[in-house]
Design an enzyme around this catalytic site. Structure first.
Site, short mmCIF file in Angstrom:
data_model
loop_
_atom_site.label_atom_id
_atom_site.label_comp_id
_atom_site.label_asym_id
_atom_site.label_seq_id
_atom_site.Cartn_x
_atom_site.Cartn_y
_atom_site.Cartn_z
N LEU A 160 0.87 -1.17 0.00
CA LEU A 160 0.00 0.00 0.00
C LEU A 160 0.90 1.22 0.00
O LEU A 160 1.94 1.22 0.66
CB LEU A 160 -0.89 0.03 1.25
CG LEU A 160 -2.00 -1.03 1.34
CD1 LEU A 160 -2.64 -0.99 2.73
CD2 LEU A 160 -3.06 -0.79 0.27
N ASP A 161 0.52 2.26 -0.71
CA ASP A 161 1.36 3.46 -0.72
C ASP A 161 1.29 4.14 0.64
O ASP A 161 0.45 3.83 1.48
CB ASP A 161 0.97 4.40 -1.86
CG ASP A 161 -0.41 4.98 -1.69
OD1 ASP A 161 -0.64 5.75 -0.73
OD2 ASP A 161 -1.31 4.69 -2.52
N VAL A 162 2.19 5.08 0.86
CA VAL A 162 2.38 5.67 2.18
C VAL A 162 1.11 6.35 2.69
O VAL A 162 0.85 6.37 3.91
CB VAL A 162 3.58 6.64 2.16
CG1 VAL A 162 3.28 7.85 1.28
CG2 VAL A 162 3.95 7.07 3.58
N ARG A 212 -5.86 5.11 -7.09
CA ARG A 212 -5.51 6.53 -7.17
C ARG A 212 -5.36 6.96 -8.63
O ARG A 212 -5.77 8.08 -9.00
CB ARG A 212 -4.23 6.81 -6.39
CG ARG A 212 -4.40 6.64 -4.88
CD ARG A 212 -3.15 7.07 -4.12
NE ARG A 212 -3.29 6.81 -2.69
CZ ARG A 212 -3.89 7.62 -1.83
NH1 ARG A 212 -4.42 8.76 -2.26
NH2 ARG A 212 -3.97 7.30 -0.55
#
Length: 283
Positions: free
Chosen positions: A102-104, A191
Site C-alpha cells: 500500500l502506498d504511504v 488513485r
C-alpha cells in the site's frame, strides 16, 4: 522432497530467484556436498542444508494481519528513515516480508509472512484473488464514470479496471465513499483511476484480500482468524475492545479466544499460527 531453491526461499534465506544464484555460485551444500545444479531436491527431514557455511532451518510459518496506518511505508529499506510496516512487528523472530503493498498515504490490510507459497497464491493474478478497498473522494461518481471504471480506464498506457464499484453508506467529512473490488492490483491502481476521472482521493483503505478481511473474529474450519474495526465500524487498529493504539497486557492476551501458543500480540498486530490460515479453502 522439495526443490532446493524453494526450500531456501521458504527458510527465508533469499527469494527463490536469488536462491538459485546462491546454488549456482556454489554456496549451498546438502549433507556436506556442494550442490550447483538447479532443480536438485532435498528432504529437510533427513538431510542437512547449509548456505555459506550456515545451517538452513525451516522456521515456523507465520502470518501477520496488520492494519497499516497512514504514513507507514511497506518497503523493507528506506533511505529517508521513515517508519516501516516491518518496524511495527520488529519483535517477530526470523525474516518476514510484506505481501502486497500500500502506498504511504493509504491504509488498511497488509499481510506479513515468511511463507512464499501462500504469498504467491494470494497475490499472483492467475489465482484471481479479489481485493476490496474503500475509497472516499471529493465528489460523487456519475453512472457513466462507474461504467468506465468497470470497462477499464487507460492511464499512462496501462489499462486499469474494477470488477465492482458500490456506493458506501458512510460519509466522511461530507465526502462520498465507494467500495471497489479489484481482480488484480497494479501500482497505485485506484488513485490512478481517480486521477483519470479528475477526482481527489480523501481516504483509501484496503479492507480485504481474498478470505482475509478487516472486520471481526470469524471461524475458519474451527480456527479463528483475527481482523478488526474501530468501535464505529470503520477499519481501525487491532484492539478488540481496547482503546486504539493501546497494547495488550499479558493478562489481557491470555483472554483472547485462541490458544496462547497460536498468538503473539503487540499493539495493532496479531500473529496467528500458519495452520489457521492454511485451512482457508481459497488458499
Amino acid at each position: 522432497m522439495i526443490r532446493l531453491q524453494k526450500y531456501l526461499a521458504e527458510c527465508g534465506v533469499a527469494s527463490r530467484r536469488a536462491s538459485e544464484k546462491l546454488i549456482t555460485d556454489g554456496l549451498v551444500t546438502v549433507d556436506g556436498v556442494t550442490v550447483t545444479e538447479l532443480g536438485s531436491k532435498v528432504d529437510p527431514a533427513i538431510q542437512k542444508v547449509t548456505c555459506d557455511g550456515k545451517p538452513v532451518v525451516l522456521d515456523q510459518k507465520v502470518w501477520i494481519m496488520l492494519n497499516k496506518p497512514v504514513g507507514v511505508i511497506c518497503t523493507s529499506d528506506d533511505p529517508e528513515g521513515r517508519e516501516r510496516v516491518l518496524d511495527l512487528v520488529s519483535g517477530v523472530p526470523g525474516r518476514v516480508y510484506t505481501v502486497g503493498r500500500l502506498d504511504v498515504m493509504s491504509e488498511g490490510l497488509i499481510l506479513i509472512t515468511n511463507d512464499g507459497d501462500l504469498a504467491h497464491r494470494l497475490m499472483h493474478p492467475r489465482h484471481h484473488i479479489e481485493k476490496k478497498y474503500q475509497v472516499w473522494i471529493d465528489r460523487e461518481l456519475t453512472p457513466e464514470e462507474i461504467d468506465r471504471m468497470l470497462k477499464g480506464l487507460t492511464c499512462r498506457g496501462e489499462k486499469l479496471k474494477a470488477l465492482k464499484v458500490e456506493p458506501l453508506r458512510r460519509i466522511i467529512a461530507n465526502q462520498p465513499g465507494y467500495t471497489l473490488t479489484l481482480g488484480e492490483g497494479r501500482n497505485r491502481h485506484i488513485r490512478r483511476m481517480m486521477e483519470v476521472l479528475e477526482c481527489k482521493v480523501v481516504r483509501l483503505v484496503r479492507v480485504s484480500v481474498g478470505p482475509l478481511r478487516l472486520g471481526a473474529w470469524r471461524w475458519v474450519e474451527g480456527a479463528p482468524v483475527l481482523d478488526a474495526r474501530d468501535s464505529d465500524g470503520c477499519p481501525g487498529a487491532f484492539h478488540l475492545g481496547l482503546p486504539s493504539g493501546r497494547a495488550w497486557t499479558e493478562a489481557e492476551a491470555k483472554l483472547l479466544p485462541v490458544p496462547p501458543e497460536l498468538v503473539w500480540t503487540r499493539g495493532r498486530v496479531a500473529v496467528l499460527n500458519f495452520e489457521i490460515l492454511g485451512a482457508c479453502s481459497v488458499l
